[in-house]
Design an enzyme around this catalytic site. Structure first.
Site, PDB file in Angstrom:
ATOM      1  N   ASP A  59      -1.142   5.900   6.848  1.00 52.92           N
ATOM      2  CA  ASP A  59      -2.262   5.101   6.340  1.00 52.92           C
ATOM      3  C   ASP A  59      -2.553   4.050   7.403  1.00 52.92           C
ATOM      4  O   ASP A  59      -1.822   3.069   7.549  1.00 52.92           O
ATOM      5  CB  ASP A  59      -1.872   4.440   5.016  1.00 52.92           C
ATOM      6  CG  ASP A  59      -2.969   3.509   4.488  1.00 52.92           C
ATOM      7  OD1 ASP A  59      -4.012   3.355   5.154  1.00 52.92           O
ATOM      8  OD2 ASP A  59      -2.772   2.935   3.394  1.00 52.92           O
ATOM      9  N   TRP A  91       0.818  -1.215   0.000  1.00 59.07           N
ATOM     10  CA  TRP A  91       0.000   0.000   0.000  1.00 59.07           C
ATOM     11  C   TRP A  91       0.848   1.259   0.000  1.00 59.07           C
ATOM     12  O   TRP A  91       0.494   2.257  -0.631  1.00 59.07           O
ATOM     13  CB  TRP A  91      -1.014  -0.021   1.151  1.00 59.07           C
ATOM     14  CG  TRP A  91      -2.032  -1.098   0.923  1.00 59.07           C
ATOM     15  CD1 TRP A  91      -2.166  -2.266   1.611  1.00 59.07           C
ATOM     16  CD2 TRP A  91      -3.019  -1.147  -0.120  1.00 59.07           C
ATOM     17  NE1 TRP A  91      -3.188  -3.027   1.077  1.00 59.07           N
ATOM     18  CE2 TRP A  91      -3.726  -2.369   0.018  1.00 59.07           C
ATOM     19  CE3 TRP A  91      -3.386  -0.283  -1.157  1.00 59.07           C
ATOM     20  CZ2 TRP A  91      -4.771  -2.742  -0.836  1.00 59.07           C
ATOM     21  CZ3 TRP A  91      -4.425  -0.650  -2.008  1.00 59.07           C
ATOM     22  CH2 TRP A  91      -5.105  -1.864  -1.851  1.00 59.07           C
ATOM     23  N   LYS A  96     -12.179  -2.180   7.021  1.00 57.01           N
ATOM     24  CA  LYS A  96     -11.478  -3.223   7.784  1.00 57.01           C
ATOM     25  C   LYS A  96     -12.030  -3.290   9.202  1.00 57.01           C
ATOM     26  O   LYS A  96     -12.578  -4.290   9.611  1.00 57.01           O
ATOM     27  CB  LYS A  96      -9.973  -2.939   7.841  1.00 57.01           C
ATOM     28  CG  LYS A  96      -9.333  -2.613   6.515  1.00 57.01           C
ATOM     29  CD  LYS A  96      -9.379  -3.776   5.547  1.00 57.01           C
ATOM     30  CE  LYS A  96      -8.738  -3.405   4.216  1.00 57.01           C
ATOM     31  NZ  LYS A  96      -9.034  -4.388   3.173  1.00 57.01           N
TER      32      LYS A  96
HETATM   33  C1  LIG Z   1      -3.488  -0.363   4.312  1.00 60.80           C
HETATM   34  C2  LIG Z   1      -4.416  -0.119   3.157  1.00 60.80           C
HETATM   35  N1  LIG Z   1      -4.312   1.037   2.469  1.00 60.80           N
HETATM   36  C3  LIG Z   1      -5.116   1.305   1.430  1.00 60.80           C
HETATM   37  C4  LIG Z   1      -6.093   0.427   1.011  1.00 60.80           C
HETATM   38  C5  LIG Z   1      -6.968   0.790  -0.163  1.00 60.80           C
HETATM   39  O1  LIG Z   1      -8.265   1.100   0.281  1.00 60.80           O
HETATM   40  P1  LIG Z   1      -9.432   1.435  -0.744  1.00 60.80           P
HETATM   41  O2  LIG Z   1      -9.712   0.173  -1.487  1.00 60.80           O
HETATM   42  O3  LIG Z   1     -10.579   1.854   0.124  1.00 60.80           O
HETATM   43  O4  LIG Z   1      -8.979   2.530  -1.627  1.00 60.80           O
HETATM   44  C6  LIG Z   1      -6.249  -0.773   1.701  1.00 60.80           C
HETATM   45  C7  LIG Z   1      -7.300  -1.697   1.259  1.00 60.80           C
HETATM   46  O5  LIG Z   1      -7.300  -2.872   1.435  1.00 60.80           O
HETATM   47  C8  LIG Z   1      -5.389  -1.064   2.793  1.00 60.80           C
HETATM   48  O6  LIG Z   1      -5.488  -2.218   3.456  1.00 60.80           O
HETATM   49 MG   LIG Z   2     -10.111  -2.872   0.196  1.00 57.39          MG
END
Ligand SMILES: Cc1ncc(COP(=O)(O)O)c(C=O)c1O
Ligand SMILES: [Mg+2]
Ligand SMILES: Cc1ncc(COP(=O)(O)O)c(C=O)c1O
Ligand SMILES: [Mg+2]
Ligand SMILES: [Mg+2]
Ligand SMILES: [Mg+2]
Lengths: 351, 351
Positions: free
Chosen positions: A161, A90, A185
């Site tokens: 994040d 991520w 989550k």
């Molecule tokens: C740590 C982390 N950051 C970002 C995301 C991306 O989130 P979104 O799909 O809501 O954009 C996720 C999704 O699983 C994640 O676990």
């Molecule tokens: Mg997701």
């Protein structure tokens, strides 16, 4: 999702108490919804101990929109550079969006060991005049979680994040410039992202960025600059109340999460090398337990037999392989125990 | 929201059929959710008759994010200019976002008559090489609705904000380059926006715009580039099925909407000048009936007495004043009749 929350949502679906209509029907300007929104914000504030120096926003677009929004607000036009600690998938996505907005540099990248570890303070140096230091507190795919905030000069805003470990334990918000989490989550349904930020920090952003990305629009309008995701906020508020009132707060939640995750890590550690944890021991995640089996065949067999036992969604991401057990707040101990039991059985039959 | 939809959502809240869990708990990658998403898309495609040349996307961020996304994809870096027909409040907000991305010009602006009318073909000229022609098919606040698409050269993509009249009547999608609608008026709950666009058009966009705004990311990943707003899409799919199966399609829906709105316009027209419609007769909206009363005192009295009769949310926007009755698809005839009855009563007591 806690079952008590689902039951309340079900009970109120046709008629929100006091509204004479469903939450899905009332306007986001209706005072009943505005109360729900403020209550969700205030419950989060009390759970996390957020001071008045910080804003708490509810936005759409997921964590992914924040990859861009952060850089658009805090990097674009500053002439500074943003510094990133890359500890998993991520973070890598986040820096690629930041590069569109200005100079963004990885000052630490664990790719050589396939993101199985986290940096110590001596593994990186943050510039005193960096636009911000960015990291991901829990890399969902790799299962590596920071135990404490990374070292960061007082002059540099720390940005996190926290999507996959938000509300899993107490969080010292005052160490941060900004932190955010998509709700799906630990905090609620998909469709809402919580952003907590120091108010003074975002005042300086360039108002010529896309309006939806400009945090000040949301802050100045209490998350009602445009129509917020009403239902997702409503459910998030109920989850936050469950955490506060039923669980007893974030310290209590952490205790439960430690028990749940330890029980699985213990099975891994006592498996004589049959199960091999992906994350180094000192940075194991409370939320995502990642491990490999001796062969692809055994991994496939594990997943298929687990599925037959109603243990689903265990396949690891292709970049890590093996197994990933996501044991978020709402996963009850019984669910974790059932998985642990299955792991022990599977080992005794195949080890 | 149709009551049958709310009841289904309620019934399925704890356990989505086939899932053994709530929709709020399953992953957006779960094949059950992917089916729900495709079904919602396909139901919209069949209702509107959308050809394979067009993509149908589900996005977050509301209509407001589209103000920026459209200009980022279709204007930024083209060296062209975007042309806007300004017929009310939402078009004005849209052009202010477009100006951040490039040259955007109002080629028609009804501000001198406080947005009570729409342009005829002779009231504006679209450049043959404009990046696009933008308009809002129904200005929610003013209650002015285009009866047909505005004239536009074949070389120029026509772009529409259909947020407040999407699915209220058949729509000739093939006349458009792109059209979009936030769901919360006619199509579902807040939290999802439908974007329908010619696929070839967005291929040319600059990939250096923020990733969430770059339509191609969503198109290439069937609205699962990142986590979509699962619950809002699920409810939208049910509303679309209700329209197709219970109402009988968009032509039938238009008939009902014409009856509902005519009954109110008739009371206005026969009130001897007591009620004065804001929109000129030929551009009256099927969705938002806007009118003024002889004085501010009478307006206040109207709103307060209506509220006591459980007729809510009638206050007009401050830019227009007076009353705005929003009678979207899901508002039953009985609701409109009750309002009509109240209007007639109020006139007889105060006229
Ligand atoms: C740590 C982390 N950051 C970002 C995301 C991306 O989130 P979104 O799909 O809501 O954009 C996720 C999704 O699983 C994640 O676990
Ligand atoms: Mg997701
Ligand atoms: C025609 C029109 N455009 C845009 C919007 C803004 O939508 P959102 O609040 O989802 O950004 C609205 C909302 O009422 C609208 O009616
Ligand atoms: Mg506030
Ligand atoms: Mg709105
Ligand atoms: Mg598709």
């Amino acid at each position: 999702m806690p079952e008590s929350v689902l039951r309340e949502v079900q009970d109120e679906m046709l008629c929100l108490p006091g509204a004479g209509a469903s939450l899905l029907e009332i306007s986001h300007r209706d005072k009943l919804f505005v109360e729900i929104l403020h209550d969700a914000e205030n419950t989060l504030r009390s759970l996390l101990g957020v001071s008045d120096d910080y804003g708490v926003l509810f936005m759409q677009g997921g964590a992914t929109l924040q990859f861009s929004a952060i850089a658009a607000n805090l990097l674009r036009g500053t002439g500074k550079r943003a510094e990133y600690l890359l500890t998993g998938s991520w973070g890598k996505k986040a820096i690629s969006e930041a590069k569109k907005e200005g100079e963004a540099v990885a000052i630490y990248d664990a790719k050589e060991t396939n993101y199985d570890r986290l940096p110590g303070a001596s593994d990186y140096t943050v510039s005193d005049d960096a636009a911000y230091l960015y990291y991901c507190s829990n890399e969902t795919i790799q299962g590596v979680q920071f135990q404490n905030e990374p070292e960061c000069p007082a002059s540099v805003p720390l940005v996190s994040d926290a999507s996959s470990d938000f509300l899993c334990r107490p969080l010292p918000v005052d160490k941060y410039g900004l932190l955010y989490a998509c709700a799906q989550k630990n905090a609620g349904p998909a469709g809402v992202t919580v952003v907590v930020m120091r108010k003074d920090l975002i005042e300086k952003a360039d108002p010529s960025i896309p309006g939806y990305l400009y945090y000040k629009n949301h802050l100045d309008n209490d998350s009602e600059w445009n129509t917020p995701p009403t239902f997702a906020i409503y459910v998030l508020g109920k989850v936050a109340r469950w955490l506060r009132d039923d669980i007893g707060g974030l310290a209590e939640m952490e205790k439960i999460n430690r028990e749940k995750s330890s029980s699985l890590y213990k099975i891994i550690d006592e498996s004589g090398g049959f199960y091999r944890g992906h994350a180094n021991v000192e940075c194991r995640s409370l939320m995502n337990v990642t491990f490999n089996l001796p062969s692809d065949e055994l991994t496939a067999k594990f997943i298929s037999e687990a599925g037959a036992n109603r243990l689903a969604a265990l396949k690891g991401h292709r970049s890590v392989g093996g197994i990933r057990a996501s044991i978020y707040n709402a996963m009850p101990r019984e669910g974790v125990d059932a998985l642990g039991q299955f792991m022990a059985d599977f080992l005794s039959r195949n080890g």
